[in-house]
Motif scaffolding. Structure first.
Motif, PDB file in Angstrom:
ATOM      1  N   MET A  66       0.836  -1.199   0.000  1.00  0.00           N
ATOM      2  CA  MET A  66       0.000   0.000   0.000  1.00  0.00           C
ATOM      3  C   MET A  66       0.879   1.261   0.000  1.00  0.00           C
ATOM      4  N   VAL A  67       0.355   2.319  -0.624  1.00  0.00           N
ATOM      5  CA  VAL A  67       1.076   3.590  -0.727  1.00  0.00           C
ATOM      6  C   VAL A  67       0.215   4.681  -0.099  1.00  0.00           C
ATOM      7  N   ASP A  68       0.630   5.191   1.034  1.00  0.00           N
ATOM      8  CA  ASP A  68      -0.092   6.229   1.776  1.00  0.00           C
ATOM      9  C   ASP A  68       0.493   7.576   1.378  1.00  0.00           C
ATOM     10  N   THR A  69      -0.317   8.434   0.762  1.00  0.00           N
ATOM     11  CA  THR A  69       0.215   9.693   0.248  1.00  0.00           C
ATOM     12  C   THR A  69      -0.086  10.905   1.134  1.00  0.00           C
ATOM     13  N   ASP A 273      -8.606  22.279 -13.085  1.00  0.00           N
ATOM     14  CA  ASP A 273      -7.977  22.363 -14.406  1.00  0.00           C
ATOM     15  C   ASP A 273      -6.471  22.547 -14.282  1.00  0.00           C
ATOM     16  N   LEU A 274      -6.038  23.425 -13.377  1.00  0.00           N
ATOM     17  CA  LEU A 274      -4.606  23.663 -13.204  1.00  0.00           C
ATOM     18  C   LEU A 274      -3.910  22.443 -12.625  1.00  0.00           C
ATOM     19  N   LEU A 275      -4.536  21.774 -11.673  1.00  0.00           N
ATOM     20  CA  LEU A 275      -3.937  20.564 -11.117  1.00  0.00           C
ATOM     21  C   LEU A 275      -3.754  19.512 -12.197  1.00  0.00           C
ATOM     22  N   ALA A 276      -4.755  19.350 -13.063  1.00  0.00           N
ATOM     23  CA  ALA A 276      -4.659  18.360 -14.126  1.00  0.00           C
ATOM     24  C   ALA A 276      -3.551  18.721 -15.106  1.00  0.00           C
ATOM     25  N   ARG A 277      -3.485  19.992 -15.514  1.00  0.00           N
ATOM     26  CA  ARG A 277      -2.476  20.404 -16.498  1.00  0.00           C
ATOM     27  C   ARG A 277      -1.066  20.287 -15.950  1.00  0.00           C
ATOM     28  N   SER A 278      -0.899  20.482 -14.656  1.00  0.00           N
ATOM     29  CA  SER A 278       0.435  20.424 -14.048  1.00  0.00           C
ATOM     30  C   SER A 278       0.882  19.004 -13.726  1.00  0.00           C
ATOM     31  N   GLY A 279      -0.064  18.047 -13.736  1.00  0.00           N
ATOM     32  CA  GLY A 279       0.276  16.673 -13.371  1.00  0.00           C
ATOM     33  C   GLY A 279       0.349  16.436 -11.881  1.00  0.00           C
ATOM     34  N   ALA A 280      -0.091  17.420 -11.072  1.00  0.00           N
ATOM     35  CA  ALA A 280      -0.072  17.260  -9.617  1.00  0.00           C
ATOM     36  C   ALA A 280      -1.140  16.268  -9.174  1.00  0.00           C
ATOM     37  N   ALA A 305     -12.051  15.975 -14.511  1.00  0.00           N
ATOM     38  CA  ALA A 305     -11.077  17.007 -14.869  1.00  0.00           C
ATOM     39  C   ALA A 305      -9.708  16.429 -15.212  1.00  0.00           C
ATOM     40  N   GLY A 306      -9.498  15.135 -14.935  1.00  0.00           N
ATOM     41  CA  GLY A 306      -8.211  14.511 -15.217  1.00  0.00           C
ATOM     42  C   GLY A 306      -7.185  14.686 -14.122  1.00  0.00           C
ATOM     43  N   VAL A 307      -7.630  14.936 -12.882  1.00  0.00           N
ATOM     44  CA  VAL A 307      -6.716  15.109 -11.751  1.00  0.00           C
ATOM     45  C   VAL A 307      -6.395  13.745 -11.144  1.00  0.00           C
ATOM     46  N   ARG A 308      -5.128  13.497 -10.886  1.00  0.00           N
ATOM     47  CA  ARG A 308      -4.707  12.264 -10.222  1.00  0.00           C
ATOM     48  C   ARG A 308      -5.171  12.277  -8.762  1.00  0.00           C
ATOM     49  N   VAL A 309      -5.736  11.166  -8.300  1.00  0.00           N
ATOM     50  CA  VAL A 309      -6.192  11.050  -6.915  1.00  0.00           C
ATOM     51  C   VAL A 309      -5.639   9.761  -6.321  1.00  0.00           C
ATOM     52  N   SER A 310      -5.102   9.858  -5.115  1.00  0.00           N
ATOM     53  CA  SER A 310      -4.615   8.691  -4.377  1.00  0.00           C
ATOM     54  C   SER A 310      -5.213   8.739  -2.975  1.00  0.00           C
ATOM     55  N   TYR A 351      -6.688   0.146  -6.685  1.00  0.00           N
ATOM     56  CA  TYR A 351      -5.900   1.092  -7.481  1.00  0.00           C
ATOM     57  C   TYR A 351      -5.568   2.339  -6.659  1.00  0.00           C
ATOM     58  N   LEU A 352      -6.565   2.894  -5.972  1.00  0.00           N
ATOM     59  CA  LEU A 352      -6.339   4.088  -5.161  1.00  0.00           C
ATOM     60  C   LEU A 352      -5.305   3.843  -4.070  1.00  0.00           C
ATOM     61  N   ALA A 353      -5.294   2.643  -3.498  1.00  0.00           N
ATOM     62  CA  ALA A 353      -4.403   2.330  -2.380  1.00  0.00           C
ATOM     63  C   ALA A 353      -3.004   1.921  -2.811  1.00  0.00           C
ATOM     64  N   THR A 354      -2.804   1.676  -4.097  1.00  0.00           N
ATOM     65  CA  THR A 354      -1.513   1.152  -4.551  1.00  0.00           C
ATOM     66  C   THR A 354      -0.975   1.924  -5.750  1.00  0.00           C
ATOM     67  N   ALA A 355      -1.471   1.622  -6.942  1.00  0.00           N
ATOM     68  CA  ALA A 355      -0.923   2.197  -8.170  1.00  0.00           C
ATOM     69  C   ALA A 355      -1.087   3.704  -8.225  1.00  0.00           C
ATOM     70  N   ALA A 356      -2.225   4.229  -7.757  1.00  0.00           N
ATOM     71  CA  ALA A 356      -2.435   5.677  -7.781  1.00  0.00           C
ATOM     72  C   ALA A 356      -1.414   6.389  -6.908  1.00  0.00           C
ATOM     73  N   GLY A 357      -1.103   5.806  -5.752  1.00  0.00           N
ATOM     74  CA  GLY A 357      -0.087   6.394  -4.889  1.00  0.00           C
ATOM     75  C   GLY A 357       1.289   6.369  -5.519  1.00  0.00           C
ATOM     76  N   ALA A 358       1.604   5.278  -6.214  1.00  0.00           N
ATOM     77  CA  ALA A 358       2.886   5.195  -6.908  1.00  0.00           C
ATOM     78  C   ALA A 358       2.988   6.268  -7.979  1.00  0.00           C
ATOM     79  N   GLN A 359       1.888   6.512  -8.694  1.00  0.00           N
ATOM     80  CA  GLN A 359       1.892   7.573  -9.698  1.00  0.00           C
ATOM     81  C   GLN A 359       2.052   8.942  -9.048  1.00  0.00           C
ATOM     82  N   ALA A 360       1.354   9.175  -7.945  1.00  0.00           N
ATOM     83  CA  ALA A 360       1.442  10.464  -7.266  1.00  0.00           C
ATOM     84  C   ALA A 360       2.872  10.772  -6.837  1.00  0.00           C
ATOM     85  N   LEU A 361       3.605   9.747  -6.454  1.00  0.00           N
ATOM     86  CA  LEU A 361       4.983   9.932  -5.988  1.00  0.00           C
ATOM     87  C   LEU A 361       6.007   9.763  -7.104  1.00  0.00           C
ATOM     88  N   ASP A 362       5.517   9.661  -8.335  1.00  0.00           N
ATOM     89  CA  ASP A 362       6.395   9.504  -9.504  1.00  0.00           C
ATOM     90  C   ASP A 362       7.286   8.275  -9.369  1.00  0.00           C
TER      91      ASP A 362
END
Length: 430
Positions: A66-69, A273-280, A305-310, A351-362
């Motif tokens: 698990m990835v806790d963000t 919109d800004l969060l999505a465009r920045s990849g945050a 909106a295309g915002v990453r969520v973990s 996905y939220l507990a694992t892969a999404a966190g990995a993406q959030a942390l690059d």
């Protein structure tokens, strides 16, 4: 090398909306020097790796670590302090506790509780708010390295609105953060995060010092809070004369691919919109939002909106380290939102507990699922002491149904083993 035999489930995909559940009910996973080098049906994998030692994980399921963000190191001992909303809760409970971390002995004791609590709950990677005291953050990194946790953390910096013992000047924040990052960033499993507490307690000069750290230290992360509480949002806008909360960070160049902002319960469309465009990324902390009465997280708006969520546990306003509990709470919140909610299934929760966190942390190139080429960060759920969960797993209609039972019924007591980089670091088996 080690060959593991187990029922393996992981969630893969580029985003939450498109994620799929990958299932191997009799899988073989070969791990060499902490990296997964083969995965497939056990008979086939074993045939290609004769003579390798086999570890058979009977019953239950093997999941990615698990990835806790979003989790606060110095708030472990205020878990369960219920009642007031955010700002009152901070003044009454969190900030007095965080002021105690001037004691090295106290910081060491809590660091061990914190790191072991995460590992015993199946969290193998965490983005943690450190302490306001540099020595305490150094102790956190030391304990995490000793115990095996994959950690992203940093000195929490503020120059107003908090007790005097938690404040520093922008120059002090830059210098102390740089010293910690020089000592720990990129060392083993450790990474550094530039961490202003929130705009309410960080002036423009302090945020500019944070921006200087992002420019001067290659590959560091950025972590803070945003749009958690209506009173907080109004105060931030008035203090900065800003149109939006996000503007206070973005105006200093703090929002980018490695930025993770916690909560975002009350976003404006332009902010999304800004969060999505920045990849945050946004760390959704459902139990904390419920405990503090902050609101119901608009996941559908983020996804659209295309915002990453973990997921984040947000200990200590959150109710514990166990991310499956956060997943279940996230599911229930979306149900309560009715047509405005985002329909979540078991694959989304994983996905939220694992892969999404990995993406959030690059870190998606190395963790987040149990595919070939990834590090063997894994959790074996085996309900030997939970007869209700055991019965539900045995009678589940499908692997996804079984996974839903894990998110609904499992507790940290159902974790038999936890590995980071192929090393056993937690669980009953340790």
């Amino acid at each position: 090398m080690t060959l593991y035999r187990a029922t393996v489930l992981d969630a893969v995909g580029e985003d939450l909306a498109g994620c799929t559940l990958r299932v191997d009910e009799d899988a073989g996973i070969v791990v060499r020097d902490g990296t997964i080098v083969a995965r497939g049906g056990f008979a086939d994998v074993a045939g290609h790796h004769p003579g390798e030692p086999v570890v058979t994980l009977d019953g239950g399921m093997l999941l990615p670590g698990m990835v806790d963000t979003h989790v606060h190191f110095p708030q472990v001992r205020v878990i369960g302090e219920l009642g007031p909303p955010l700002l009152e809760w901070l003044d009454r409970h969190a900030l007095p506790e965080e002021s105690r971390f001037t004691s090295d002995a106290y910081a060491d004791a809590v660091a061990r509780e914190f790191v072991r609590g995460l590992l015993q709950s199946g969290t193998t990677t965490a983005l943690a708010f450190g302490a306001h005291q540099a020595a305490a953050v150094d102790e956190l990194f030391t304990v995490a390295a000793d115990e095996g946790l994959r950690l992203v953390a940093g000195l929490v910096v503020s120059d107003r609105m908090l007790p005097a013992g938690l404040l520093c000047t922008p120059d002090e924040a830059y210098r102390r953060s740089l010293e910690l990052a020089t000592r720990w960033h990129g060392v083993g499993r450790m990474r550094y995060a530039v961490t202003p507490r929130f705009s309410l307690s960080a002036s423009d000069p302090m945020l500019e010092a944070c921006a200087a750290l992002l420019r001067d230290i290659d590959g560091v992360h950025f972590a803070s809070h945003i749009n958690e509480n209506d009173q907080e949002i109004r105060a931030v806008k008035e203090m900065f004369g800003a149109a939006t909360y996000l503007e206070t960070y973005a105006g200093h160049g703090l929002i980018g691919r490695r930025s993770v902002l916690a909560h975002n319960v009350h976003p404006e469309d332009g902010e999304l919109d800004l969060l999505a465009r920045s990849g945050a990324s946004v760390a959704h902390c459902p139990t904390s939002n419920a405990v503090l009465g902050s609101g119901l997280f608009p996941l559908r708006r983020h996804v659209d909106a295309g915002v990453r969520v973990s997921l984040g546990s947000d200990v200590g306003a959150g109710t514990g380290f166990f991310l499956p509990k956060e997943g279940l709470q996230a599911y229930m919140i979306q149900r309560l939102l009715g047509a405005e909610g985002y329909p979540l299934g078991a694959r989304h929760l994983l996905y939220l507990a694992t892969a999404a966190g990995a993406q959030a942390l690059d870190m998606a190139d190395s963790i987040g699922d149990l595919g070939v080429g990834k590090r063997f960060d894994a959790v074996w759920i085996s309900p030997a002491v939970n007869p209700v969960l055991a019965s539900c797993l045995a009678n589940a209609d499908s692997p996804e149904d079984a996974l839903a039972r894990v998110f609904t019924l499992a507790t940290p007591n159902d974790i038999e083993s936890v590995w980071v980089d192929g090393v056993l670091v937690g669980g009953r088996g340790r």
